[in-house]
Design a protein around this motif. Structure first.
Motif, PDB file in Angstrom:
ATOM      1  N   MET A 102      -8.430  34.365  61.893  1.00 20.57           N
ATOM      2  CA  MET A 102      -9.301  35.222  62.699  1.00 20.57           C
ATOM      3  C   MET A 102      -9.447  36.566  62.020  1.00 20.57           C
ATOM      4  SD  MET A 102      -7.851  34.639  66.572  1.00 20.57           S
ATOM      5  CE  MET A 102      -9.287  35.233  67.458  1.00 20.57           C
ATOM      6  N   ARG A 103     -10.557  37.216  62.269  1.00 16.68           N
ATOM      7  CA  ARG A 103     -10.702  38.607  61.862  1.00 16.68           C
ATOM      8  C   ARG A 103      -9.764  39.436  62.726  1.00 16.68           C
ATOM      9  NH1 ARG A 103     -17.208  39.484  61.392  1.00 16.68           N
ATOM     10  NH2 ARG A 103     -17.444  38.285  59.471  1.00 16.68           N
ATOM     11  N   VAL A 104      -9.273  40.522  62.170  1.00 18.72           N
ATOM     12  CA  VAL A 104      -8.349  41.381  62.903  1.00 18.72           C
ATOM     13  C   VAL A 104      -8.979  41.825  64.223  1.00 18.72           C
ATOM     14  CG1 VAL A 104      -7.121  43.586  62.883  1.00 18.72           C
ATOM     15  CG2 VAL A 104      -7.104  42.148  60.851  1.00 18.72           C
ATOM     16  N   ALA A 105     -10.243  42.213  64.195  1.00 15.30           N
ATOM     17  CA  ALA A 105     -10.911  42.676  65.421  1.00 15.30           C
ATOM     18  C   ALA A 105     -10.979  41.567  66.467  1.00 15.30           C
ATOM     19  CB  ALA A 105     -12.307  43.190  65.101  1.00 15.30           C
ATOM     20  N   ARG A 111     -15.093  44.303  56.379  1.00 14.30           N
ATOM     21  CA  ARG A 111     -14.276  45.376  55.827  1.00 14.30           C
ATOM     22  C   ARG A 111     -12.780  45.100  55.968  1.00 14.30           C
ATOM     23  NH1 ARG A 111     -14.244  51.081  58.863  1.00 14.30           N
ATOM     24  NH2 ARG A 111     -12.378  51.893  57.907  1.00 14.30           N
ATOM     25  N   TYR A 112     -12.423  44.406  57.038  1.00 12.49           N
ATOM     26  CA  TYR A 112     -11.012  44.151  57.330  1.00 12.49           C
ATOM     27  C   TYR A 112     -10.630  42.732  56.930  1.00 12.49           C
ATOM     28  CZ  TYR A 112     -11.512  48.414  60.009  1.00 12.49           C
ATOM     29  OH  TYR A 112     -11.768  49.707  60.377  1.00 12.49           O
ATOM     30  N   PRO A 113      -9.347  42.533  56.610  1.00 19.21           N
ATOM     31  CA  PRO A 113      -8.915  41.190  56.197  1.00 19.21           C
ATOM     32  C   PRO A 113      -8.853  40.236  57.387  1.00 19.21           C
ATOM     33  CG  PRO A 113      -7.032  42.661  56.326  1.00 19.21           C
ATOM     34  CD  PRO A 113      -8.251  43.503  56.561  1.00 19.21           C
ATOM     35  N   ASP A 114      -8.858  38.959  57.079  1.00 24.17           N
ATOM     36  CA  ASP A 114      -8.608  37.935  58.086  1.00 24.17           C
ATOM     37  C   ASP A 114      -7.098  37.775  58.225  1.00 24.17           C
ATOM     38  OD1 ASP A 114     -11.317  37.491  58.318  1.00 24.17           O
ATOM     39  OD2 ASP A 114     -11.292  35.554  57.296  1.00 24.17           O
ATOM     40  N   VAL A 115      -6.675  37.356  59.389  1.00 22.65           N
ATOM     41  CA  VAL A 115      -5.274  37.035  59.634  1.00 22.65           C
ATOM     42  C   VAL A 115      -5.194  35.518  59.663  1.00 22.65           C
ATOM     43  CG1 VAL A 115      -3.328  37.274  61.199  1.00 22.65           C
ATOM     44  CG2 VAL A 115      -4.988  39.136  60.978  1.00 22.65           C
ATOM     45  N   VAL A 116      -4.283  34.965  58.863  1.00 23.02           N
ATOM     46  CA  VAL A 116      -4.189  33.522  58.696  1.00 23.02           C
ATOM     47  C   VAL A 116      -2.790  33.057  59.083  1.00 23.02           C
ATOM     48  CG1 VAL A 116      -4.411  31.613  57.041  1.00 23.02           C
ATOM     49  CG2 VAL A 116      -5.830  33.676  56.781  1.00 23.02           C
ATOM     50  N   ILE A 160       2.500  34.932  59.140  1.00 21.58           N
ATOM     51  CA  ILE A 160       1.048  35.078  58.948  1.00 21.58           C
ATOM     52  C   ILE A 160       0.828  35.717  57.584  1.00 21.58           C
ATOM     53  CG2 ILE A 160       0.518  35.288  61.407  1.00 21.58           C
ATOM     54  CD1 ILE A 160       0.101  38.407  59.499  1.00 21.58           C
ATOM     55  N   ARG A 161      -0.416  35.705  57.135  1.00 22.27           N
ATOM     56  CA  ARG A 161      -0.766  36.466  55.942  1.00 22.27           C
ATOM     57  C   ARG A 161      -2.166  37.035  56.153  1.00 22.27           C
ATOM     58  NH1 ARG A 161      -1.133  31.202  54.131  1.00 22.27           N
ATOM     59  NH2 ARG A 161      -3.242  30.574  53.568  1.00 22.27           N
ATOM     60  N   ARG A 162      -2.438  38.084  55.433  1.00 24.23           N
ATOM     61  CA  ARG A 162      -3.773  38.685  55.469  1.00 24.23           C
ATOM     62  C   ARG A 162      -4.512  38.239  54.215  1.00 24.23           C
ATOM     63  NH1 ARG A 162      -0.591  43.599  57.352  1.00 24.23           N
ATOM     64  NH2 ARG A 162      -1.237  43.938  59.493  1.00 24.23           N
ATOM     65  N   GLU A 163      -5.762  37.848  54.409  1.00 21.14           N
ATOM     66  CA  GLU A 163      -6.607  37.432  53.286  1.00 21.14           C
ATOM     67  C   GLU A 163      -7.938  38.153  53.393  1.00 21.14           C
ATOM     68  OE1 GLU A 163      -7.103  33.205  53.346  1.00 21.14           O
ATOM     69  OE2 GLU A 163      -5.047  32.826  52.699  1.00 21.14           O
ATOM     70  N   PRO A 164      -8.590  38.384  52.253  1.00 25.05           N
ATOM     71  CA  PRO A 164      -9.919  39.010  52.317  1.00 25.05           C
ATOM     72  C   PRO A 164     -10.841  38.194  53.209  1.00 25.05           C
ATOM     73  CG  PRO A 164      -9.153  38.851  50.059  1.00 25.05           C
ATOM     74  CD  PRO A 164      -8.174  38.077  50.889  1.00 25.05           C
ATOM     75  N   GLY A 165     -11.611  38.913  54.012  1.00 29.60           N
ATOM     76  CA  GLY A 165     -12.555  38.250  54.904  1.00 29.60           C
ATOM     77  C   GLY A 165     -13.974  38.654  54.571  1.00 29.60           C
ATOM     78  N   ASP A 166     -14.888  38.321  55.440  1.00 30.05           N
ATOM     79  CA  ASP A 166     -16.302  38.639  55.241  1.00 30.05           C
ATOM     80  C   ASP A 166     -16.580  40.128  55.375  1.00 30.05           C
ATOM     81  OD1 ASP A 166     -16.798  35.967  54.935  1.00 30.05           O
ATOM     82  OD2 ASP A 166     -17.390  35.651  57.023  1.00 30.05           O
TER      83      ASP A 166
END
Length: 159
Positions: A58-61, A95-100, A87-93
């Motif tokens: 999911m996106r952080v927001a 400004r903020y990373p996705d949470v995986v 969890i890990r953070r990955e680049p998303g679409d």
């Protein structure tokens, strides 16, 4: 703004009984989760939310909206969960990373969810019973709808 009215004695007793029930049950379940699996209630909430998301990300927001957490609380908690490999953070679409959800996070959830569900059944579902459970669900839906309506109309927390 709604008219300010005090609660009657019966209303006050019902409200306090609800608060005591919610607080006691929540604390008890969280103590078991922490002691048996090393997970906080907040960890569990994030893990469940991510496990139900598309591709367990999911996106952080979006995660913040789903959990109704403040941005700083969410950020700090995700940092702690990432350090533990849940969890890990990955680049998303955006400004903020996705949470995986990681494999370790999914494994932790799969380990703790069945005992937690069994406790929820024992201490909540079975105590309430089938007939009252449907009534409670309807009440809960109505209260959530009232809160959402308040948020969109005359809530000082908007914006």
């Amino acid at each position: 703004m709604a008219t300010k009215r005090m609660l009657t004695d019966d209303e006050q007793r019902a409200w306090r009984a609800y608060i005591a029930m919610q607080h006691t049950l929540d604390r008890h379940l969280q103590q078991h989760m922490q002691r048996e699996f090393g997970l906080s209630g907040a960890d569990f909430e994030i893990l469940v939310t991510l496990s139900e998301a598309d591709a367990t990300r999911m996106r952080v927001a979006e995660l913040g909206a789903a959990t109704q957490w403040e941005k700083s609380r969410l950020s700090h908690h995700l940092t702690r969960m990432a350090a533990r490999g849940l969890i890990r953070r990955e680049p998303g679409d955006g400004r903020y990373p996705d949470v995986v959800l990681t494999d370790a996070g999914l494994a932790a959830l799969e380990e703790c969810a069945p005992p937690n569900a069994a406790r929820v059944r024992e201490l909540f579902i079975d105590v309430i019973g089938r007939d009252r459970l449907e009534t409670l669900r309807g009440i809960a839906d109505d209260v959530v709808a009232a809160v959402e309506e308040h948020r969109t109309t005359d809530c000082a927390l908007r914006g």
